[in-house]
Write a protein that holds these residues in place. Structure first.
Motif, PDB file in Angstrom:
ATOM      1  N   PHE A  59       0.942  21.843 -10.242  1.00 28.23           N
ATOM      2  CA  PHE A  59       1.573  21.426  -8.723  1.00 28.23           C
ATOM      3  C   PHE A  59       0.585  20.845  -7.850  1.00 28.23           C
ATOM      4  O   PHE A  59      -0.783  21.349  -7.957  1.00 28.23           O
ATOM      5  N   TYR A  60       0.805  19.850  -7.025  1.00 29.37           N
ATOM      6  CA  TYR A  60      -0.246  19.258  -6.090  1.00 29.37           C
ATOM      7  C   TYR A  60       0.533  19.213  -4.809  1.00 29.37           C
ATOM      8  O   TYR A  60       1.851  19.026  -4.653  1.00 29.37           O
ATOM      9  N   SER A  61      -0.499  19.253  -3.519  1.00 31.64           N
ATOM     10  CA  SER A  61       0.411  19.040  -2.448  1.00 31.64           C
ATOM     11  C   SER A  61      -0.691  18.253  -1.372  1.00 31.64           C
ATOM     12  O   SER A  61      -1.781  18.614  -1.405  1.00 31.64           O
ATOM     13  N   LEU A  62      -0.092  17.183  -0.749  1.00 32.30           N
ATOM     14  CA  LEU A  62      -1.014  16.440   0.259  1.00 32.30           C
ATOM     15  C   LEU A  62      -0.271  16.172   1.582  1.00 32.30           C
ATOM     16  O   LEU A  62       0.871  16.006   1.620  1.00 32.30           O
ATOM     17  N   THR A  63      -0.979  16.608   2.591  1.00 30.67           N
ATOM     18  CA  THR A  63      -0.222  16.404   4.081  1.00 30.67           C
ATOM     19  C   THR A  63      -0.914  14.987   4.760  1.00 30.67           C
ATOM     20  O   THR A  63      -2.064  14.841   4.894  1.00 30.67           O
ATOM     21  N   LEU A  64      -0.118  14.212   4.827  1.00 27.80           N
ATOM     22  CA  LEU A  64      -0.450  12.517   5.207  1.00 27.80           C
ATOM     23  C   LEU A  64       0.446  12.108   6.556  1.00 27.80           C
ATOM     24  O   LEU A  64       1.761  12.812   6.811  1.00 27.80           O
ATOM     25  N   ALA A  65      -0.073  11.342   7.295  1.00 29.45           N
ATOM     26  CA  ALA A  65       0.568  10.430   8.371  1.00 29.45           C
ATOM     27  C   ALA A  65       1.440   9.717   7.758  1.00 29.45           C
ATOM     28  O   ALA A  65       1.326   9.196   6.633  1.00 29.45           O
ATOM     29  N   PRO A  66       2.754   9.172   8.301  1.00 24.38           N
ATOM     30  CA  PRO A  66       3.277   8.134   7.928  1.00 24.38           C
ATOM     31  C   PRO A  66       2.635   6.851   7.650  1.00 24.38           C
ATOM     32  O   PRO A  66       2.033   6.511   8.466  1.00 24.38           O
ATOM     33  N   GLY A  67       3.061   5.925   6.647  1.00 22.90           N
ATOM     34  CA  GLY A  67       2.273   4.737   6.488  1.00 22.90           C
ATOM     35  C   GLY A  67       2.599   4.626   4.943  1.00 22.90           C
ATOM     36  O   GLY A  67       2.987   5.336   4.116  1.00 22.90           O
ATOM     37  N   GLU A  68       1.760   3.403   4.666  1.00 25.35           N
ATOM     38  CA  GLU A  68       1.735   2.983   2.968  1.00 25.35           C
ATOM     39  C   GLU A  68       0.500   3.540   2.297  1.00 25.35           C
ATOM     40  O   GLU A  68      -0.695   3.044   3.031  1.00 25.35           O
ATOM     41  N   TYR A  69       0.489   3.936   1.197  1.00 26.94           N
ATOM     42  CA  TYR A  69      -0.712   4.464   0.389  1.00 26.94           C
ATOM     43  C   TYR A  69      -0.613   4.106  -0.892  1.00 26.94           C
ATOM     44  O   TYR A  69       0.580   4.097  -1.523  1.00 26.94           O
ATOM     45  N   THR A  70      -1.908   3.976  -1.496  1.00 25.51           N
ATOM     46  CA  THR A  70      -2.319   3.931  -2.783  1.00 25.51           C
ATOM     47  C   THR A  70      -2.533   5.482  -3.494  1.00 25.51           C
ATOM     48  O   THR A  70      -3.727   5.702  -2.960  1.00 25.51           O
ATOM     49  N   ARG A  80      -5.190   6.408 -16.423  1.00 20.52           N
ATOM     50  CA  ARG A  80      -5.221   6.667 -14.841  1.00 20.52           C
ATOM     51  C   ARG A  80      -3.982   5.801 -14.521  1.00 20.52           C
ATOM     52  O   ARG A  80      -3.531   4.832 -14.873  1.00 20.52           O
ATOM     53  N   VAL A  81      -3.124   6.521 -13.446  1.00 22.75           N
ATOM     54  CA  VAL A  81      -2.196   5.696 -12.856  1.00 22.75           C
ATOM     55  C   VAL A  81      -2.106   5.627 -11.563  1.00 22.75           C
ATOM     56  O   VAL A  81      -2.808   6.518 -10.857  1.00 22.75           O
ATOM     57  N   GLU A  82      -1.886   4.377 -10.869  1.00 20.03           N
ATOM     58  CA  GLU A  82      -1.864   3.929  -9.474  1.00 20.03           C
ATOM     59  C   GLU A  82      -0.358   3.699  -8.955  1.00 20.03           C
ATOM     60  O   GLU A  82       0.309   3.178  -9.705  1.00 20.03           O
ATOM     61  N   LYS A  83      -0.085   4.364  -7.846  1.00 24.15           N
ATOM     62  CA  LYS A  83       1.292   4.254  -7.373  1.00 24.15           C
ATOM     63  C   LYS A  83       1.302   4.016  -5.970  1.00 24.15           C
ATOM     64  O   LYS A  83       0.737   4.694  -5.199  1.00 24.15           O
ATOM     65  N   LYS A  84       1.793   2.824  -5.460  1.00 20.93           N
ATOM     66  CA  LYS A  84       2.045   2.498  -4.077  1.00 20.93           C
ATOM     67  C   LYS A  84       3.272   3.107  -3.591  1.00 20.93           C
ATOM     68  O   LYS A  84       4.298   3.098  -4.156  1.00 20.93           O
ATOM     69  N   ILE A  85       3.125   4.187  -2.463  1.00 27.90           N
ATOM     70  CA  ILE A  85       4.269   4.441  -1.863  1.00 27.90           C
ATOM     71  C   ILE A  85       4.287   4.175  -0.353  1.00 27.90           C
ATOM     72  O   ILE A  85       3.361   4.036   0.361  1.00 27.90           O
ATOM     73  N   ARG A  86       5.470   4.391   0.437  1.00 30.92           N
ATOM     74  CA  ARG A  86       5.696   4.198   1.737  1.00 30.92           C
ATOM     75  C   ARG A  86       6.213   5.430   2.087  1.00 30.92           C
ATOM     76  O   ARG A  86       7.104   5.963   1.760  1.00 30.92           O
TER      77      ARG A  86
END
Length: 791
Positions: A59-70, A80-86
């Motif tokens: 299990f993982y957790s990240l606290t982020l501000a709204p936006g687009e991230y890789t 290795r896996v890269e995913k772009k999310i909004r």
């Protein structure tokens, strides 16, 4: 207000001012081939240059501000896996499965971890060994052994070949907490120390804490060996096994409900007794000497927020002819993982552990009227909730507690002679240990991070037999060398006779000097409330576990460590190197008066002597992770001493666990996709030993005598050994399915007669003269062949 809501409100208030506009992304990182959660997998946000690691359950957790991230998900040995999310203002869940690399070299990496974890991680004095690496280390009789593998790490040793357990930084066997899915295992060895109780086919993760121990761990003063079992393949049926010279093993894992529930069952059984039976005659015809174990686990992913696990282990050793030993461990663990929110994670564990041992003079039940039978055991029951709160990507809080009960039955014996029975032994005891802890890991800046915490433990002791003993000092005599006698008191079995409480602070710091180097420091205090009574150089299955009492205070250890960590190579960690120095101060250490009698002695507490201990040393470790040739070199320079009132004229003396020099060299070479080779060389300074310096003669027979001030006056000769192995991979597996391999190995290649101990005895030709005799457990090279398969 419900408990979970109260916890969320408290921590939300603490963090609301700084993170009011942020939300949380969380999920699981798993292996795509079998659905196992990946421990310590990395998730990294490219744009923000921040990241985190998955916990023990993936299990993982990240606290982020709204936006687009890789998002970049990575784990050594996996694609290795890269995913772009909004990412919106709402909390989101995002889980990912990583594919194992189709590259044989990925399987021979020493550890599966982040490229720079050796440098960036806050952990120090911690070793992880990938189970694939353990399987490639040459082993006795070709059988993979987890405990023998960790003895090749710096700071870890054993008192001799065939000794049960292991010693860490000068500590005793009982000072190591060995956990299997959070349940304690009191004897980690089969066959008097030659093999460990852990079936490699059922092991997922191995982690050894020698120092810098986080606040969630407690109960022992030297080390924590945390072994996690596999959860079972949630994708397909998988069968693994091996056929060896001394025992065979088989494991089966499969989904119960695909991607939701699975199980694993693994079993081993030795067949020394079966192979030897045609050659045994007379009284030995019905000899029993074997061991077996069964490991099982089932898990069910109820939904995205709830997963339950049930695991168990049962193993037993039987050794003897008419007179024999019988001992075994049994554990049962039930766990519940619950995600309260994207930030708050709970792992609640309940476990049962039972270690029992038996000495029986009449295994074959031929002399019911003339026999001796001794039974003993220690039982644990526990409940342990552990919370993880992900405040920010840079700050993770852990807190929880534990209630742990002990029931000690240190020894009850029934002796029969001509039909008349007599019962005797030691008093039964009960202990209750409660603990609470809080810890925080905080990355204060890109170059500085800290982990700190506080644990409080409390222990109470009761006598189940309604009596206890109080030590009274008296003049020392030859008949009473300890200088104590015991006064007996009657008491209600429910009455608390003695209780102890200890605060156990912990702290660790990491200062990154560059992307490839760092300095780390740590301090921890640990308390231990249970003790193993053994006055022999090597512990045996018949040694007695006992409680802290009004006479036996808890052991306390304070340890500080400082280390430098450096990575080299084109890929970041092709080579890893570290050097650590440590100093450990121990209180209330136990030793024994001369001629102390522990066996079934109800008054053994009068023969105990107490004092201080200290251990200090330097550990050097260098490791090659990639390429056809991988492996590591470890060297330890150490000193371990005790100062016990009534021993060695009350001066410091070397402990029986003292090893001045320990050198290990491990190499693994992948010649081709078909053939690979392994070798390890070990050199260890001999352990201290006390040998008599004078004798007296009575009726023509010499009796050796020790003198005060001569404890540990000689050393057993140095130990060294070379093992080699060759592995041949086959195109097809068992019955033409899956894959298989042959493992050819030679243990102790150059036939070294390594000494286990030295003892004195009257000379056979002249009984007035005495002679020293060296005992070797394995005095020759041992070839073996093993066939492993999977499908």
């Amino acid at each position: 207000m419900k408990f979970k809501n109260l916890v969320i409100v408290i921590f939300s208030l603490l963090c609301s001012s700084a993170y009011a506009q942020k939300s949380t992304l969380s999920g699981y990182i798993k292996d795509s081939s079998d659905g196992e959660g990946l421990i310590g997998a990395n998730v990294y946000v490219k744009e923000l240059k921040v990241g985190n690691q998955s916990n023990t359950y993936g299990f993982y957790s990240l606290t982020l501000a709204p936006g687009e991230y890789t998002l970049v998900f990575s784990y050594t040995g996996y694609e290795r896996v890269e995913k772009k999310i909004r990412f919106s203002a709402q909390n989101q869940q995002f889980s990912v499965e990583l594919k194992p690399l189709n590259n044989e070299l990925a399987e021979v990496k020493v550890t599966a971890k982040a490229v720079d974890e050796n440098v960036k991680s806050i952990e120090m004095s911690v070793n992880k060994i990938d189970i694939k690496t353990i399987k490639r280390i040459p082993a006795l009789l070709g059988e993979v052994d987890l405990v023998r593998a960790i003895q090749l790490l710096p700071g870890v040793s054993t008192v001799g070949e065939g000794a049960s357990g292991f010693n860490v930084r000068g500590g005793g066997v009982d000072q190591n907490l060995v956990l299997l899915d959070d349940a304690p295992v009191y004897n980690s060895s089969h066959l008097f120390g030659f093999f460990s109780v852990f079936n490699p086919d059922a092991v997922k993760d191995v982690k050894l804490f020698k120092g810098g121990i986080p606040a969630q761990y407690g109960g022992r003063v030297s080390s924590i060996l945390d072994v996690k079992m596999k959860e079972g393949n949630t994708k397909k049926l998988e069968v693994n096994g091996g056929i060896g010279v001394i025992f065979s093993r088989l494991s089966v894992e499969a989904p119960l409900i695909k991607d939701k529930a699975s199980f694993i069952v693994a079993a081993r059984r030795s067949y020394i007794d079966i192979l030897a039976k045609p050659f045994l005659t007379g009284n030995n015809a019905n000899a029993q000497f074997n061991f077996y174990d069964l490991t099982a686990k089932v898990n069910y992913n109820i939904d995205s927020k709830n997963t339950v696990f049930l695991s168990g282990y049962f193993g037993r050793d039987v050794f003897g002819t008419g007179f024999g030993f019988n001992w075994g461990n049994g554990t049962l663990s039930a766990r519940w993982n619950h995600v309260f929110s994207n930030k708050l994670f709970l792992n609640a564990t309940s476990f049962y552990s039972n270690y029992d041992y038996l000495l029986d003079s009449d295994l074959q039940n031929k002399r019911p009227n003339d026999s001796f039978r001794w039974t003993s055991n220690i039982v644990n029951l526990s409940f342990k909730p552990d919370f993880t709160y992900y405040i920010t990507p840079e700050n993770t809080l852990t807190f929880g507690g534990q209630i742990l009960s002990y029931e000690f039955k240190p020894g009850k014996a029934v002796a029969s002679s001509v039909g008349e029975k007599r019962e005797f032994g030691q008093a039964n005891k009960r202990g209750l240990e409660t603990s609470f802890y809080v810890g925080d890991e905080w990355k204060l800046s890109p170059s500085f991070s800290a982990q700190y915490g506080l644990r409080y433990s409390h222990y109470s002791y009761q006598s189940l037999d309604g009596e206890y003993y109080n030590r009274i000092a008296v003049p020392m005599t030859a008949q009473n060398p300890s200088g104590y006698v015991l006064q007996i008191y009657r008491v209600n079995p429910d009455q608390v006779i003695a209780s102890y409480g200890n605060f156990e602070p912990r702290a660790a710091l990491n200062w990154s000097l560059s992307e490839a180097s760092s300095i780390k420091a740590s301090y921890n205090r640990l308390a231990q409330y249970v003790h193993l009574m053994s006055n022999t150089a090597a512990s045996t299955p018949l040694d007695v576990w006992t409680s802290s009492t009004n006479n036996i205070k808890p052991q306390i250890a304070d340890q500080v460590a400082l280390g430098y960590f450096k990575n080299y190579g084109e890929n970041g960690n092709d080579y890893e190197a570290s050097i650590e120095v440590y100093y450990k101060k121990m209180q209330n250490q136990i030793d024994y008066s001369d001629r102390a009698n522990l066996f079934l002695n109800p008054y053994f507490e009068k023969d105990l002597l107490f004092g201080d201990g200290r251990a200090y040393g330097l550990e050097f470790f260098v490791k090659k992770n990639v390429g056809k040739l991988t492996g590591w070199l470890s060297y330890t320079l150490a000193r371990t001493e005790r100062k016990i009132e009534g021993i060695n004229n009350n001066e410091w003396y070397t402990s029986r666990y003292d090893r001045t020099h320990t050198f290990n060299l491990i190499g693994q070479y992948a010649l081709s996709a078909k053939w690979s080779f392994g070798a390890n060389f070990a050199f260890i300074t001999g352990v201290p030993y006390t040998i008599p310096v004078q004798k007296y003669v009575y009726e023509g027979i010499a009796y050796p005598q020790t003198l005060p001030g001569t404890r540990g006056n000689i050393r057993v000769p140095d130990y060294h050994r070379l093992d080699v192995s060759a592995t041949k991979k086959n195109k097809k597996g068992l019955f033409g399915k899956g894959s298989s391999e042959w493992v050819f190995s030679v243990y102790n290649l150059y036939n070294r007669k390594n000494p286990f101990s030295i003892y004195t005895r009257p000379n056979e030709d002249n009984s007035v003269q005495t002679e020293a005799v060296q005992l070797s457990i394995i005095g020759s090279f041992v070839p073996a062949v093993t066939y492993n398969f999977t499908f």
